[in-house]
Design a protein around this motif. Sequence first.
Motif, PDB file in Angstrom:
ATOM      1  N   SER A  55       0.926  -1.322  -0.096  1.00 40.25           N
ATOM      2  CA  SER A  55      -0.161  -0.091   0.269  1.00 40.25           C
ATOM      3  C   SER A  55       1.006   0.751  -0.167  1.00 40.25           C
ATOM      4  O   SER A  55       2.174   1.195   0.011  1.00 40.25           O
ATOM      5  CB  SER A  55      -0.976   0.097   1.598  1.00 40.25           C
ATOM      6  OG  SER A  55       0.160   0.536   1.910  1.00 40.25           O
ATOM      7  N   LEU A  57       1.047   3.175   2.337  1.00 38.48           N
ATOM      8  CA  LEU A  57       1.762   3.489   3.809  1.00 38.48           C
ATOM      9  C   LEU A  57       3.303   2.446   3.719  1.00 38.48           C
ATOM     10  O   LEU A  57       4.130   2.154   4.531  1.00 38.48           O
ATOM     11  CB  LEU A  57       0.760   3.259   4.377  1.00 38.48           C
ATOM     12  CG  LEU A  57       0.932   3.863   6.362  1.00 38.48           C
ATOM     13  CD1 LEU A  57       1.933   4.787   6.564  1.00 38.48           C
ATOM     14  CD2 LEU A  57      -0.209   3.202   6.473  1.00 38.48           C
ATOM     15  N   ARG A  58       2.772   0.683   3.431  1.00 38.46           N
ATOM     16  CA  ARG A  58       3.465  -0.028   3.734  1.00 38.46           C
ATOM     17  C   ARG A  58       4.625   0.435   2.691  1.00 38.46           C
ATOM     18  O   ARG A  58       6.285   0.307   3.058  1.00 38.46           O
ATOM     19  CB  ARG A  58       2.919  -0.844   2.740  1.00 38.46           C
ATOM     20  CG  ARG A  58       2.106  -2.008   3.841  1.00 38.46           C
ATOM     21  CD  ARG A  58       1.161  -3.124   3.714  1.00 38.46           C
ATOM     22  NE  ARG A  58       2.399  -4.190   3.165  1.00 38.46           N
ATOM     23  CZ  ARG A  58       2.810  -4.688   3.112  1.00 38.46           C
ATOM     24  NH1 ARG A  58       2.103  -5.235   4.726  1.00 38.46           N
ATOM     25  NH2 ARG A  58       3.691  -6.316   2.326  1.00 38.46           N
ATOM     26  N   THR A  61       6.757   3.293   4.250  1.00 41.44           N
ATOM     27  CA  THR A  61       7.315   3.086   5.553  1.00 41.44           C
ATOM     28  C   THR A  61       8.730   2.457   5.427  1.00 41.44           C
ATOM     29  O   THR A  61       9.556   2.447   6.073  1.00 41.44           O
ATOM     30  CB  THR A  61       6.309   1.768   6.564  1.00 41.44           C
ATOM     31  OG1 THR A  61       5.375   2.990   7.153  1.00 41.44           O
ATOM     32  CG2 THR A  61       7.436   1.543   7.838  1.00 41.44           C
ATOM     33  N   THR A  93       1.132  -1.611  11.284  1.00 43.62           N
ATOM     34  CA  THR A  93       1.724  -1.639   9.654  1.00 43.62           C
ATOM     35  C   THR A  93       2.742  -1.786   9.216  1.00 43.62           C
ATOM     36  O   THR A  93       3.523  -2.832   8.666  1.00 43.62           O
ATOM     37  CB  THR A  93       2.020   0.230   9.285  1.00 43.62           C
ATOM     38  OG1 THR A  93       0.800   0.539   8.404  1.00 43.62           O
ATOM     39  CG2 THR A  93       2.662   0.396   7.338  1.00 43.62           C
ATOM     40  N   SER A  96       2.463  -6.114  10.037  1.00 50.75           N
ATOM     41  CA  SER A  96       2.099  -6.706   8.112  1.00 50.75           C
ATOM     42  C   SER A  96       3.346  -6.325   7.851  1.00 50.75           C
ATOM     43  O   SER A  96       3.655  -7.247   7.052  1.00 50.75           O
ATOM     44  CB  SER A  96       0.952  -5.188   8.011  1.00 50.75           C
ATOM     45  OG  SER A  96       1.431  -5.790   6.310  1.00 50.75           O
TER      46      SER A  96
END
Length: 148
Positions: A55, A57-58, A61, A93, A96
Amino acid sequence: MFFLKELPGRQMVEGYAARFDSVDPDTVLRALELMRSASLLIRELEAYFAGHDLSQLRFLTLILIDREPERSSLTASEIADRLDVSRPVVTRTLKSLEQSDLIAIASDEHDARSKRVSLTQAGSTKLEAVLPGYFAILHAERPGSEAA
């Protein structure tokens, strides 16, 4: 997200501008075009990331950890401070990404309350695979953009 497919025309914006003080139609129209372009770009990026099991966000990061070559890790707190999401979202996150073997989380040797987050080899490999397409999307010419 910005959900208008068709932006209001100049006449409509000028009609509103006439009713409210300090409204410049050109500024409003530029802002609406910017919001529409940004929304389309974000949708394109999200679809691209989804095709790579990520995503936005992933991906961000992973980038945060990778973008400081003089450091091999960041604390979870540093990551949370650099992202515009809540700490619980960052925590989920990170879990994950760890479950996907893209990052490793370890206790900080200097502060037992802190966790150090680093990319795994799989995380580095994932970034190397995703970055060319990411930059291609950012580099693509879009309607309304001016070629540099």
